[in-house]
Design a protein around this motif. Sequence first.
Motif, PDB file in Angstrom:
ATOM      1  N   ASN A   1       0.820  -1.215   0.000  1.00  0.00           N
ATOM      2  CA  ASN A   1       0.000   0.000   0.000  1.00  0.00           C
ATOM      3  C   ASN A   1       0.852   1.262   0.000  1.00  0.00           C
ATOM      4  O   ASN A   1       1.751   1.407   0.831  1.00  0.00           O
ATOM      5  CB  ASN A   1      -0.920   0.005   1.226  1.00  0.00           C
TER       6      ASN A   1
ATOM      7  N   LEU B   1     -14.190   5.752  -3.235  1.00  0.00           N
ATOM      8  CA  LEU B   1     -14.138   5.563  -1.781  1.00  0.00           C
ATOM      9  C   LEU B   1     -15.331   4.757  -1.292  1.00  0.00           C
ATOM     10  O   LEU B   1     -15.335   4.272  -0.155  1.00  0.00           O
ATOM     11  CB  LEU B   1     -14.087   6.915  -1.072  1.00  0.00           C
TER      12      LEU B   1
ATOM     13  N   VAL C   1     -14.917   7.661   6.046  1.00  0.00           N
ATOM     14  CA  VAL C   1     -13.472   7.860   6.070  1.00  0.00           C
ATOM     15  C   VAL C   1     -13.119   8.618   7.344  1.00  0.00           C
ATOM     16  O   VAL C   1     -13.609   9.730   7.565  1.00  0.00           O
ATOM     17  CB  VAL C   1     -12.994   8.661   4.842  1.00  0.00           C
TER      18      VAL C   1
ATOM     19  N   ILE D   1      -8.930   4.103   2.183  1.00  0.00           N
ATOM     20  CA  ILE D   1      -8.096   5.292   2.365  1.00  0.00           C
ATOM     21  C   ILE D   1      -8.006   5.619   3.846  1.00  0.00           C
ATOM     22  O   ILE D   1      -8.972   5.439   4.596  1.00  0.00           O
ATOM     23  CB  ILE D   1      -8.683   6.498   1.585  1.00  0.00           C
ATOM     24  N   ARG D   2      -6.833   6.057   4.289  1.00  0.00           N
ATOM     25  CA  ARG D   2      -6.654   6.584   5.644  1.00  0.00           C
ATOM     26  C   ARG D   2      -5.902   7.901   5.536  1.00  0.00           C
ATOM     27  O   ARG D   2      -4.923   8.008   4.792  1.00  0.00           O
ATOM     28  CB  ARG D   2      -5.873   5.602   6.528  1.00  0.00           C
TER      29      ARG D   2
ATOM     30  N   LEU E   1      -1.117  10.258   4.062  1.00  0.00           N
ATOM     31  CA  LEU E   1      -2.085   9.584   3.203  1.00  0.00           C
ATOM     32  C   LEU E   1      -1.651   8.132   3.006  1.00  0.00           C
ATOM     33  O   LEU E   1      -0.487   7.868   2.681  1.00  0.00           O
ATOM     34  CB  LEU E   1      -2.171  10.282   1.845  1.00  0.00           C
TER      35      LEU E   1
ATOM     36  N   LEU F   1      -3.186   4.520   1.092  1.00  0.00           N
ATOM     37  CA  LEU F   1      -4.208   3.977   0.203  1.00  0.00           C
ATOM     38  C   LEU F   1      -4.047   2.468   0.070  1.00  0.00           C
ATOM     39  O   LEU F   1      -2.936   1.943   0.112  1.00  0.00           O
ATOM     40  CB  LEU F   1      -4.106   4.599  -1.194  1.00  0.00           C
TER      41      LEU F   1
ATOM     42  N   PHE G   1      -6.335   1.475  -5.923  1.00  0.00           N
ATOM     43  CA  PHE G   1      -5.516   2.622  -6.305  1.00  0.00           C
ATOM     44  C   PHE G   1      -4.158   2.164  -6.833  1.00  0.00           C
ATOM     45  O   PHE G   1      -3.582   1.205  -6.313  1.00  0.00           O
ATOM     46  CB  PHE G   1      -5.265   3.548  -5.107  1.00  0.00           C
TER      47      PHE G   1
ATOM     48  N   PHE H   1      -2.208   7.670  -6.354  1.00  0.00           N
ATOM     49  CA  PHE H   1      -1.750   8.196  -5.062  1.00  0.00           C
ATOM     50  C   PHE H   1      -1.263   9.629  -5.211  1.00  0.00           C
ATOM     51  O   PHE H   1      -1.636  10.515  -4.435  1.00  0.00           O
ATOM     52  CB  PHE H   1      -0.623   7.321  -4.505  1.00  0.00           C
TER      53      PHE H   1
ATOM     54  N   GLU I   1      -3.105  12.787  -3.547  1.00  0.00           N
ATOM     55  CA  GLU I   1      -2.313  13.554  -2.588  1.00  0.00           C
ATOM     56  C   GLU I   1      -2.307  15.036  -2.961  1.00  0.00           C
ATOM     57  O   GLU I   1      -2.541  15.910  -2.107  1.00  0.00           O
ATOM     58  CB  GLU I   1      -0.883  13.000  -2.576  1.00  0.00           C
TER      59      GLU I   1
END
Length: 418
Positions: free
Chosen positions: A16, A46, A65, A106-107, A122, A124, A129, A134, A138
């Motif tokens: 990731n 998402l 999220v 996503i975090r 960030l 993913l 993704f 990314f 971003e």
Amino acid sequence: MWESMLVLGSSSDQLNPIGISRVDSPVPLRAALSRIERYLTQLDILRVVFDEKRREQTFRDHAQVSVLVRDMHDASGAGGLERGGFERFRDAGFPTEAFELDAAPIRIGLLHRRGIVTHMILLLSHLPFDGVAFRLLERQLLTAIEGHEVPEPGMQTETLVRHEQAPGSIRRSEAVLERWVDAATSPPAGRGLMPTTPGAYSVIALRSRAAAIAAQVIALRTGTSTTSVVLAALTRAVHHEIDRDLSAMLLVCNNRWQPQLTQFIGQTLGNGLLRYSRQDLTGEMTSHVRAVYARTLNAYARARYDTLRWRDTLTGLAAAGLSSDLSYYFNDVRAIRQAWQGLESQAGELGGPAERETSIDVIERRDLSDATVFANLRDAGPECLLKVVCDEKRMTPDAGAAMLAALEAVLVREAKAI
């Protein structure tokens, strides 16, 4: 990605993409949170949920999220995260574990000092993704956080799925698959397409300024790209050091060359197939570089979004013993492809300081992989950083290191001859 991530399970976190970005404009924390929420509602990706058994993606009505907020008492903490690797984020309390298939992929983390946001983290999931996504996400999140206008999103995931399921797209995929099957079954049968397999895998890193200089010199001389130059040298190094009979290498590529996908925030990765002959590997290097360049462009042009049927077909050929060896991969994951521009003026360093600075080291051990060799060309400024995952059933770490030394030697020898 389906197969790899499901087999890796909790270890899939290593795939990731993660990064930390500086927020240049002073932004109050509450405003940043509101702007993130407003921006994310535009992205249907998402809301994607993955079904493990059917290998399908569906869309839920809403995505939840969460944003981790951390108070940074001084600037050194964020600096440490910027300089550190994956473990630094975990040590700082940011969740880096693998994503559940039914969780938002996503975090986001916000670091602030006295209520003013300084950095964004960030992370993913690599299932929906890719690396380009990314960087796009971003950049757009930072734009939104700082209160600037964010461009309208490009093609959305649901639209792309409908496009790929249309009759015309299916016909194109079938035509490409027919060419793949022919390419995979024409050479002598070999290992085929490997599933993700338990074993002993060493990760060996070549870090070389000399290789970067040489690749830039050769690319300019041949009118090609540094990607193709490194790939051509890799095929020769594999041929001389590892496998004399190897005739194909898989390329991780994408179809973002299509105008509607240049701003697509999602996964477009697919595999391309580079075939080469013994003459390619033993003849003039510049001719091989040009051939690799042309074939690589062709592979990228034929990359398709939906690759599940490709994998099922090629895995079936491998199981039946009908496929050639498709267990060698190359992927250029550099975000800045222009970092070596100008290095051609340093060609005088070849044979001197640049070569003496080269390092080849085993940096990691893994117990799962799906390749005999998986080479990733990564960002390292004015240096060539090539990280190679090697199956120790097929080669010792010393043999892998010798392969990388041969790659550098090929590049330097050819550049000095120009």
